[in-house]
Design a protein around this motif. Structure first.
Motif, PDB file in Angstrom:
ATOM      1  N   ILE A  56       0.839  -1.200   0.000  1.00  0.00           N
ATOM      2  CA  ILE A  56       0.000   0.000   0.000  1.00  0.00           C
ATOM      3  C   ILE A  56       0.875   1.252   0.000  1.00  0.00           C
ATOM      4  O   ILE A  56       0.637   2.192  -0.770  1.00  0.00           O
ATOM      5  CB  ILE A  56      -0.954  -0.001   1.215  1.00  0.00           C
ATOM      6  CG1 ILE A  56      -1.988  -1.120   1.073  1.00  0.00           C
ATOM      7  CG2 ILE A  56      -1.629   1.354   1.386  1.00  0.00           C
ATOM      8  CD1 ILE A  56      -2.739  -1.433   2.361  1.00  0.00           C
ATOM      9  N   ALA A  57       1.886   1.274   0.854  1.00  0.00           N
ATOM     10  CA  ALA A  57       2.794   2.423   0.922  1.00  0.00           C
ATOM     11  C   ALA A  57       3.494   2.636  -0.416  1.00  0.00           C
ATOM     12  O   ALA A  57       3.648   3.786  -0.862  1.00  0.00           O
ATOM     13  CB  ALA A  57       3.812   2.223   2.048  1.00  0.00           C
ATOM     14  N   ASP A  58       3.896   1.551  -1.069  1.00  0.00           N
ATOM     15  CA  ASP A  58       4.541   1.666  -2.381  1.00  0.00           C
ATOM     16  C   ASP A  58       3.583   2.268  -3.413  1.00  0.00           C
ATOM     17  O   ASP A  58       3.973   3.119  -4.218  1.00  0.00           O
ATOM     18  CB  ASP A  58       5.034   0.309  -2.872  1.00  0.00           C
ATOM     19  CG  ASP A  58       6.253  -0.188  -2.108  1.00  0.00           C
ATOM     20  OD1 ASP A  58       6.908   0.631  -1.411  1.00  0.00           O
ATOM     21  OD2 ASP A  58       6.547  -1.401  -2.199  1.00  0.00           O
ATOM     22  N   TYR A  59       2.324   1.801  -3.407  1.00  0.00           N
ATOM     23  CA  TYR A  59       1.328   2.360  -4.328  1.00  0.00           C
ATOM     24  C   TYR A  59       1.145   3.858  -4.089  1.00  0.00           C
ATOM     25  O   TYR A  59       1.113   4.645  -5.029  1.00  0.00           O
ATOM     26  CB  TYR A  59      -0.036   1.673  -4.152  1.00  0.00           C
ATOM     27  CG  TYR A  59      -0.183   0.354  -4.872  1.00  0.00           C
ATOM     28  CD1 TYR A  59       0.133   0.217  -6.220  1.00  0.00           C
ATOM     29  CD2 TYR A  59      -0.690  -0.765  -4.219  1.00  0.00           C
ATOM     30  CE1 TYR A  59      -0.019  -0.988  -6.881  1.00  0.00           C
ATOM     31  CE2 TYR A  59      -0.855  -1.979  -4.868  1.00  0.00           C
ATOM     32  CZ  TYR A  59      -0.524  -2.083  -6.203  1.00  0.00           C
ATOM     33  OH  TYR A  59      -0.682  -3.272  -6.858  1.00  0.00           O
ATOM     34  N   LEU A  60       1.010   4.240  -2.832  1.00  0.00           N
ATOM     35  CA  LEU A  60       0.806   5.661  -2.514  1.00  0.00           C
ATOM     36  C   LEU A  60       2.019   6.498  -2.898  1.00  0.00           C
ATOM     37  O   LEU A  60       1.873   7.607  -3.424  1.00  0.00           O
ATOM     38  CB  LEU A  60       0.467   5.826  -1.030  1.00  0.00           C
ATOM     39  CG  LEU A  60      -0.897   5.249  -0.618  1.00  0.00           C
ATOM     40  CD1 LEU A  60      -1.046   5.266   0.897  1.00  0.00           C
ATOM     41  CD2 LEU A  60      -2.029   5.998  -1.289  1.00  0.00           C
ATOM     42  N   ASP A  61       3.218   5.953  -2.669  1.00  0.00           N
ATOM     43  CA  ASP A  61       4.445   6.657  -3.070  1.00  0.00           C
ATOM     44  C   ASP A  61       4.522   6.828  -4.586  1.00  0.00           C
ATOM     45  O   ASP A  61       5.094   7.798  -5.080  1.00  0.00           O
ATOM     46  CB  ASP A  61       5.689   5.910  -2.578  1.00  0.00           C
ATOM     47  CG  ASP A  61       5.899   6.025  -1.077  1.00  0.00           C
ATOM     48  OD1 ASP A  61       5.262   6.902  -0.437  1.00  0.00           O
ATOM     49  OD2 ASP A  61       6.696   5.225  -0.538  1.00  0.00           O
ATOM     50  N   ALA A  62       3.928   5.885  -5.319  1.00  0.00           N
ATOM     51  CA  ALA A  62       3.939   5.949  -6.781  1.00  0.00           C
ATOM     52  C   ALA A  62       2.846   6.865  -7.326  1.00  0.00           C
ATOM     53  O   ALA A  62       2.717   7.025  -8.540  1.00  0.00           O
ATOM     54  CB  ALA A  62       3.775   4.547  -7.367  1.00  0.00           C
ATOM     55  N   GLY A  63       2.034   7.449  -6.429  1.00  0.00           N
ATOM     56  CA  GLY A  63       1.024   8.401  -6.868  1.00  0.00           C
ATOM     57  C   GLY A  63      -0.386   7.848  -6.956  1.00  0.00           C
ATOM     58  O   GLY A  63      -1.301   8.551  -7.393  1.00  0.00           O
ATOM     59  N   TYR A  64      -0.576   6.610  -6.575  1.00  0.00           N
ATOM     60  CA  TYR A  64      -1.917   6.033  -6.591  1.00  0.00           C
ATOM     61  C   TYR A  64      -2.747   6.634  -5.452  1.00  0.00           C
ATOM     62  O   TYR A  64      -2.223   6.979  -4.402  1.00  0.00           O
ATOM     63  CB  TYR A  64      -1.873   4.517  -6.378  1.00  0.00           C
ATOM     64  CG  TYR A  64      -1.413   3.719  -7.566  1.00  0.00           C
ATOM     65  CD1 TYR A  64      -2.297   2.890  -8.250  1.00  0.00           C
ATOM     66  CD2 TYR A  64      -0.096   3.767  -8.011  1.00  0.00           C
ATOM     67  CE1 TYR A  64      -1.876   2.136  -9.329  1.00  0.00           C
ATOM     68  CE2 TYR A  64       0.340   3.022  -9.091  1.00  0.00           C
ATOM     69  CZ  TYR A  64      -0.566   2.206  -9.749  1.00  0.00           C
ATOM     70  OH  TYR A  64      -0.153   1.468 -10.815  1.00  0.00           O
ATOM     71  N   SER A  65      -4.050   6.735  -5.659  1.00  0.00           N
ATOM     72  CA  SER A  65      -4.964   7.152  -4.599  1.00  0.00           C
ATOM     73  C   SER A  65      -5.535   5.900  -3.926  1.00  0.00           C
ATOM     74  O   SER A  65      -5.351   4.778  -4.422  1.00  0.00           O
ATOM     75  CB  SER A  65      -6.116   7.974  -5.187  1.00  0.00           C
ATOM     76  OG  SER A  65      -6.952   7.138  -5.975  1.00  0.00           O
ATOM     77  N   ILE A  66      -6.258   6.096  -2.831  1.00  0.00           N
ATOM     78  CA  ILE A  66      -6.910   4.967  -2.154  1.00  0.00           C
ATOM     79  C   ILE A  66      -7.892   4.287  -3.115  1.00  0.00           C
ATOM     80  O   ILE A  66      -7.947   3.059  -3.192  1.00  0.00           O
ATOM     81  CB  ILE A  66      -7.633   5.441  -0.870  1.00  0.00           C
ATOM     82  CG1 ILE A  66      -6.634   6.027   0.136  1.00  0.00           C
ATOM     83  CG2 ILE A  66      -8.447   4.318  -0.249  1.00  0.00           C
ATOM     84  CD1 ILE A  66      -5.628   5.061   0.702  1.00  0.00           C
ATOM     85  N   ALA A  67      -8.645   5.087  -3.870  1.00  0.00           N
ATOM     86  CA  ALA A  67      -9.591   4.538  -4.850  1.00  0.00           C
ATOM     87  C   ALA A  67      -8.854   3.714  -5.916  1.00  0.00           C
ATOM     88  O   ALA A  67      -9.344   2.659  -6.340  1.00  0.00           O
ATOM     89  CB  ALA A  67     -10.398   5.657  -5.498  1.00  0.00           C
TER      90      ALA A  67
END
Length: 117
Positions: free
Chosen positions: A62-73
């Motif tokens: 999850i942290a990697d996704y958020l760092d890559a610019g992904y949103s929760i959605a």
């Protein structure tokens, strides 16, 4: 007969403080991901969150996704695509949904006026 020992990565025994140290995330971030239904920790006898090694990996993902610019959605959408692709159902999500449904049914089954039994 030899017995193979295997690490139970799905056993939820790690408290929040250990999870913070292992992931580098704050307790607030971890609780937020729980509130957003991205992770589903089990609860100990005192209702403390308990995490498994699998959940530690999930938090880091999850942290990697958020760092890559992904949103929760976006993360939810990725999860849904993975489920469709693999056909694997999140058993924890199904269990939580059923529990919520049973609680709701229980509320309808008890009336303060006594007109529903």
């Amino acid at each position: 007969m030899t017995r193979t020992r295997q690490l139970r990565q799905d056993l939820a025994i790690l408290p929040m403080g250990v999870v913070e140290q292992l992931t580098g995330l704050s307790a607030r971030q971890i609780r937020y991901y729980d509130q957003q239904n991205l992770i589903h920790p089990e609860r100990g006898s005192g209702q403390q969150r308990r995490y498994s090694l699998n959940q530690i990996e999930r938090l880091m993902e999850i942290a990697d996704y958020l760092d890559a610019g992904y949103s929760i959605a976006d993360i939810h959408a990725v999860d849904q695509k993975k489920q469709k692709k693999t056909g694997v159902v999140d058993q924890d999500a199904v269990r939580r949904s059923l529990q919520a449904e049973f609680i709701q049914i229980g509320r309808f089954g008890t009336s303060k006026r006594g007109d529903i039994s």
